[in-house]
Design a protein around this motif. Sequence first.
Motif, PDB file in Angstrom:
ATOM      1  N   VAL A  45       0.845  -1.205   0.000  1.00 56.97           N
ATOM      2  CA  VAL A  45       0.000   0.000   0.000  1.00 56.97           C
ATOM      3  C   VAL A  45       0.880   1.254   0.000  1.00 56.97           C
ATOM      4  CG1 VAL A  45      -1.649   1.340   1.377  1.00 56.97           C
ATOM      5  CG2 VAL A  45      -2.015  -1.108   1.014  1.00 56.97           C
ATOM      6  N   GLY A  46       1.902   1.287   0.849  1.00 52.11           N
ATOM      7  CA  GLY A  46       2.808   2.436   0.891  1.00 52.11           C
ATOM      8  C   GLY A  46       3.517   2.654  -0.433  1.00 52.11           C
ATOM      9  N   GLY A  47       3.967   1.570  -1.070  1.00 51.71           N
ATOM     10  CA  GLY A  47       4.623   1.687  -2.366  1.00 51.71           C
ATOM     11  C   GLY A  47       3.697   2.215  -3.438  1.00 51.71           C
ATOM     12  N   VAL A  48       2.455   1.744  -3.448  1.00 52.87           N
ATOM     13  CA  VAL A  48       1.478   2.216  -4.436  1.00 52.87           C
ATOM     14  C   VAL A  48       1.189   3.700  -4.222  1.00 52.87           C
ATOM     15  CG1 VAL A  48      -0.949   2.030  -5.156  1.00 52.87           C
ATOM     16  CG2 VAL A  48       0.450  -0.027  -4.920  1.00 52.87           C
ATOM     17  N   VAL A  49       1.038   4.110  -2.973  1.00 53.48           N
ATOM     18  CA  VAL A  49       0.765   5.524  -2.682  1.00 53.48           C
ATOM     19  C   VAL A  49       1.915   6.404  -3.171  1.00 53.48           C
ATOM     20  CG1 VAL A  49       0.519   7.209  -0.800  1.00 53.48           C
ATOM     21  CG2 VAL A  49      -0.826   5.101  -0.781  1.00 53.48           C
ATOM     22  N   VAL A  50       3.149   6.015  -2.898  1.00 58.75           N
ATOM     23  CA  VAL A  50       4.305   6.802  -3.345  1.00 58.75           C
ATOM     24  C   VAL A  50       4.386   6.801  -4.868  1.00 58.75           C
ATOM     25  CG1 VAL A  50       6.828   6.912  -3.368  1.00 58.75           C
ATOM     26  CG2 VAL A  50       5.620   6.522  -1.219  1.00 58.75           C
ATOM     27  N   PHE A  51       4.192   5.646  -5.488  1.00 59.56           N
ATOM     28  CA  PHE A  51       4.273   5.547  -6.950  1.00 59.56           C
ATOM     29  C   PHE A  51       3.218   6.432  -7.618  1.00 59.56           C
ATOM     30  CE2 PHE A  51       3.548   3.754 -11.129  1.00 59.56           C
ATOM     31  CZ  PHE A  51       4.832   3.489 -11.571  1.00 59.56           C
ATOM     32  N   VAL A  52       1.976   6.332  -7.150  1.00 57.24           N
ATOM     33  CA  VAL A  52       0.877   7.078  -7.765  1.00 57.24           C
ATOM     34  C   VAL A  52       1.005   8.581  -7.510  1.00 57.24           C
ATOM     35  CG1 VAL A  52      -1.633   7.437  -7.635  1.00 57.24           C
ATOM     36  CG2 VAL A  52      -0.708   5.126  -7.762  1.00 57.24           C
ATOM     37  N   SER A  53       1.503   8.955  -6.346  1.00 62.24           N
ATOM     38  CA  SER A  53       1.601  10.376  -6.026  1.00 62.24           C
ATOM     39  C   SER A  53       2.969  10.976  -6.361  1.00 62.24           C
ATOM     40  CB  SER A  53       1.270  10.605  -4.556  1.00 62.24           C
ATOM     41  OG  SER A  53       2.154   9.892  -3.733  1.00 62.24           O
ATOM     42  N   ALA A  54       3.786  10.275  -7.127  1.00 57.31           N
ATOM     43  CA  ALA A  54       5.131  10.755  -7.459  1.00 57.31           C
ATOM     44  C   ALA A  54       5.106  12.090  -8.199  1.00 57.31           C
ATOM     45  CB  ALA A  54       5.889   9.706  -8.273  1.00 57.31           C
ATOM     46  N   HIS A  55       4.241  12.232  -9.170  1.00 53.83           N
ATOM     47  CA  HIS A  55       4.195  13.487  -9.936  1.00 53.83           C
ATOM     48  C   HIS A  55       3.728  14.665  -9.087  1.00 53.83           C
ATOM     49  CE1 HIS A  55       5.506  12.069 -13.815  1.00 53.83           C
ATOM     50  NE2 HIS A  55       4.753  10.994 -13.650  1.00 53.83           N
ATOM     51  N   PRO A  56       2.620  14.537  -8.343  1.00 54.82           N
ATOM     52  CA  PRO A  56       2.244  15.676  -7.494  1.00 54.82           C
ATOM     53  C   PRO A  56       3.312  16.029  -6.448  1.00 54.82           C
ATOM     54  CG  PRO A  56       0.412  14.133  -7.661  1.00 54.82           C
ATOM     55  CD  PRO A  56       1.590  13.501  -8.325  1.00 54.82           C
ATOM     56  N   ILE A  57       3.949  15.028  -5.876  1.00 52.12           N
ATOM     57  CA  ILE A  57       5.003  15.302  -4.889  1.00 52.12           C
ATOM     58  C   ILE A  57       6.167  16.020  -5.550  1.00 52.12           C
ATOM     59  CG2 ILE A  57       6.751  14.250  -3.384  1.00 52.12           C
ATOM     60  CD1 ILE A  57       4.696  12.046  -2.769  1.00 52.12           C
ATOM     61  N   SER A  58       6.560  15.558  -6.726  1.00 51.62           N
ATOM     62  CA  SER A  58       7.709  16.175  -7.398  1.00 51.62           C
ATOM     63  C   SER A  58       7.430  17.629  -7.766  1.00 51.62           C
ATOM     64  CB  SER A  58       8.106  15.373  -8.632  1.00 51.62           C
ATOM     65  OG  SER A  58       7.106  15.460  -9.631  1.00 51.62           O
TER      66      SER A  58
END
Length: 186
Positions: A45-58
């Motif tokens: 779950v943590g990996g999916v959240v980071v992967f999916v939100s990578a663009h907004p975070i960046s």
Amino acid sequence: FILTDALNLGLPAGVARNYPQAESDEERRGILVSSFVLGMSAGFVGGVVVFVSAHPISVHVFNDQSVAPVLQIIGLLIPLKVLFALSNGSIRAIKKPKMKVAVVSILQPIVRFVAIVLLVLAGVEAVGVAGAYTIAIGSTAVLSLYVVYKHTELFESSEPAESSYRSMLVFSLPLVGSSVIMKLMN
């Protein structure tokens, strides 16, 4: 990675403590199955959240869209890092220190170094370094899991394992805080 320390829920230490104290094969298998199910679920779950939100975070945190691929690789790395931690906690529980040293202190740094050199020579820069780290953790996580497979009851029975979810979480969750604090202090 502080996030992976939080996502493994303190279970590697819980396995190392509870597995040797178990009185039956079913109980030992239950400890392993419960820990791997809980830890890998949280890691996935943590990996999916980071992967999916990578663009907004960046964009919003780093103001640099080129960071997104590195964050996506980190998203892939998170479940592997949790698997690595759980497997090594299990190896510690079964008292195979030579195996743990071989994987953690010898193989992982060698694989990481070789992967970094090859990927940097290929010209992939920051993404390559993150990829090399992922390759090193992934390969040693699989090797650690193989050691657990060979020396424990984790995959042996087709019968359901004795559930240890509650007891593992009661012991392990308080360790998350101390683990995160230790990472921050180092």
